[in-house]
Design a protein around this motif. Structure first.
Motif, mmCIF file in Angstrom:
data_model
loop_
_atom_site.group_PDB
_atom_site.id
_atom_site.type_symbol
_atom_site.label_atom_id
_atom_site.label_comp_id
_atom_site.label_asym_id
_atom_site.label_seq_id
_atom_site.Cartn_x
_atom_site.Cartn_y
_atom_site.Cartn_z
ATOM 1 N N ARG A 36 -47.902 -21.730 35.368
ATOM 2 C CA ARG A 36 -48.926 -22.430 34.970
ATOM 3 C C ARG A 36 -50.300 -22.208 35.538
ATOM 4 N NH1 ARG A 36 -46.260 -27.836 37.467
ATOM 5 N NH2 ARG A 36 -45.802 -26.073 39.041
ATOM 6 N N TYR A 40 -53.238 -19.979 33.559
ATOM 7 C CA TYR A 40 -54.777 -20.600 33.955
ATOM 8 C C TYR A 40 -55.708 -19.507 33.866
ATOM 9 C CZ TYR A 40 -58.881 -22.179 36.582
ATOM 10 O OH TYR A 40 -59.915 -22.768 36.495
ATOM 11 N N ARG A 95 -58.353 -28.838 35.027
ATOM 12 C CA ARG A 95 -57.159 -28.217 35.914
ATOM 13 C C ARG A 95 -57.328 -28.946 36.758
ATOM 14 N NH1 ARG A 95 -56.557 -22.699 39.779
ATOM 15 N NH2 ARG A 95 -54.181 -22.937 39.929
ATOM 16 N N LEU A 98 -55.628 -32.252 36.137
ATOM 17 C CA LEU A 98 -54.043 -32.188 35.784
ATOM 18 C C LEU A 98 -53.086 -31.933 37.234
ATOM 19 C CD1 LEU A 98 -54.681 -29.765 32.382
ATOM 20 C CD2 LEU A 98 -53.645 -32.400 32.526
ATOM 21 N N ARG A 99 -53.518 -31.194 37.980
ATOM 22 C CA ARG A 99 -52.895 -30.708 39.365
ATOM 23 C C ARG A 99 -52.534 -31.901 40.039
ATOM 24 N NH1 ARG A 99 -54.696 -25.212 41.949
ATOM 25 N NH2 ARG A 99 -52.896 -25.577 43.032
ATOM 26 N N GLU A 104 -49.729 -30.091 34.808
ATOM 27 C CA GLU A 104 -50.712 -29.709 34.230
ATOM 28 C C GLU A 104 -48.906 -28.234 33.509
ATOM 29 O OE1 GLU A 104 -52.832 -25.442 36.248
ATOM 30 O OE2 GLU A 104 -51.874 -26.144 37.070
ATOM 31 N N TYR A 109 -53.937 -25.688 27.958
ATOM 32 C CA TYR A 109 -54.385 -24.439 28.067
ATOM 33 C C TYR A 109 -54.392 -23.692 26.803
ATOM 34 C CZ TYR A 109 -54.398 -24.265 32.646
ATOM 35 O OH TYR A 109 -54.532 -25.191 33.826
#
Length: 476
Positions: A36, A40, A95, A98-99, A104, A109
């Motif tokens: 992940r 990113y 990000r 999502l985190r 995530e 992406y």
């Protein structure tokens, strides 16, 4: 043969870079738990590489692919560089969102890059088929992103509505393309424009094809009466996806409208301007009035989008002199929407700040970001010295200069009405205590990018001429 290969690569090298980046990010997603973070970083690297490729070319050069269906010109370069910068900010915002929610995944992406690829194809298209291909790449990526949170019933419902209405819109625009091809014998924008004459035989068929194509354009903008999907998608999708849907697709919609209406259907401008007038006025009325009664901030921003889209359409109605102002408004609106949703993500933390009441007392909890939200809201109202004022001013000036004073008056009236729902948020932030609401905290990258995004609205308001000149040069 070598010359043809060089022309091909010169026209589509940014798209090749993005496509290669998609493959690399997909492979990175297979690397397990660390995939992940790697995905990113590789996504941001893809954006940087693509920006370098676009920026390295001659700004004023026009490079066409053999056959003339795809081009790199000043407009496509300007839009691509802007979209790349905007996508980088969106991925930073996303990000963090999502985190916090443990959502995530590399797929986000990958889908984001697919949406970027579709936008790239759309802004460089010089034929109906290439434009339709880019539109479908973008749409399919967005359908999947809206349903990103698998356990969310509102997300699944929003994705289904978006898919069904998007399929109808795609069918309409494809049917319109087939009629125009039957009348003109060409799918190239230049060929269609050359074949159409205001008094030519087959004018009725051209108008029917134009009507179907305009349905697709209005749907992509989210203009009334083809706006039904927009509030539900903004509300049901994860906030980071609502952020993406509210920004870069509007840039693609501008390219779609400009390439088709101006480049291909310029000879019947009087006909499509009549329909755009209806769409613009209805969007001003519905967007501003319905936004007033919303309690969910994402739905409020959705109806706000509809009202802002009306100003972009008004730029097209002002004729050739209004096109730079329409492009300027598109850029400023995308920056405002990105900052607004970024602050929604920040205030939400690990939860959701999807109610307007969640912004109560924000000045006490996070005074700096209350100031940033103030800048965004006042800019959306259109108050100097913020960028939103000049965006509206130049559209209104172009309308008056084109003899469309009544449209400018209508736009001003509903802009004043629309100021209420923006100022309501300002009131809650500064004049409501907001007791028992949690403090606001966020990662450093989110805070830095969000601050830069918001302050840019002030900077572009203080020095607006440079961006307007870039827009005018991009449009030639």
């Amino acid at each position: 043969m070598n010359a043809e290969i060089a022309a091909f690569l010169g026209a589509c090298l940014p798209e090749v870079v993005v496509g290669a980046g998609i493959c690399v990010v997909l492979l990175a997603g297979l690397s397990g738990r660390h995939g992940r973070g790697l995905a990113y970083l590789l996504t941001l690297a893809t954006l940087a590489a693509s920006a370098w490729v676009v920026g390295a070319s001659q700004p004023e050069a026009v490079v066409s692919m053999p056959g003339g269906s795809f081009v790199q010109d000043p407009l496509s370069r300007f839009l691509k560089l802007f979209v790349l910068a905007l996508m980088a900010a969106i991925f930073v915002y996303a990000r963090a969102y999502l985190r916090e929610r443990r959502l995530e995944t590399p797929e986000f992406y990958v889908l984001g890059l697919f949406a970027l690829l579709g936008i790239f194809v759309m802004v460089s298209s010089m034929s109906f088929l290439t434009m339709y291909l880019g539109l479908e790449i973008l749409a399919l990526a967005l359908y999947a992103m809206v349903a990103l949170e698998r356990g969310s019933a509102p997300g699944a419902e929003a994705a289904m509505k978006y898919f069904v209405l998007g399929a109808i819109s795609s069918g309409c625009i494809l049917y319109g393309i087939s009629i125009l091809y039957g009348v003109t014998g060409s799918v190239l924008f230049s060929g269609v424009a050359a074949a159409i004459e205001p008094a030519a035989v087959g004018q009725v068929a051209v108008l029917v094809g134009l009507a179907f194509v305009l349905v697709g354009i209005a749907f992509e903008f989210g203009a009334v009466p083809f706006h039904m999907w927009l509030p539900d998608v903004y509300h049901g999708a994860p906030t980071c996806v609502s952020l993406l849907v509210s920004t870069v697709p509007k840039v693609a919609a501008f390219a779609l409208a400009f390439r088709i209406l101006v480049d291909a259907l310029g000879p019947v401008q009087a006909d499509w301007q009549l329909l755009l007038t209806v769409f613009a006025v209805l969007s001003l009325v519905v967007g501003n009035l319905v936004a007033i009664v919303q309690t969910n901030i994402k739905r409020m921003l959705a109806y706000s989008t509809i009202a802002h889209v009306a100003f972009i359409l008004l730029g097209f109605l002002a004729g050739e002199g209004g096109l730079p102002s329409a492009l300027y408004y598109t850029v400023i609106y995308a920056l405002m929407a990105a900052a607004a949703f970024g602050i929604v993500i920040l205030v939400g933390g690990s939860g959701e700040a999807d109610q307007i009441a969640d912004f109560r007392g924000l000045n006490r909890r996070a005074p700096w970001f209350a100031l940033m939200m103030l800048i965004v809201m006042i800019s959306m109202v259109g108050v100097p010295p913020f960028a939103g004022f000049y965006a509206k001013w130049w559209v209104l000036w172009a309308l008056v200069d084109a003899g469309q004073t009544w449209l400018a008056v209508v736009a001003v009236i509903f802009s004043v009405i629309g100021a209420f729902y923006y100022l309501r948020i300002v009131w809650l932030m500064y004049f409501d205590e907001g007791l028992n609401l949690p403090p606001v905290s966020a990662a450093l990258d989110l805070r830095v990018v969000l601050s830069a995004n918001s302050l840019l609205l002030l900077g572009l308001g203080l020095f607006p001429a440079g961006l307007l000149e870039l827009c005018a040069r991009a449009l030639g």
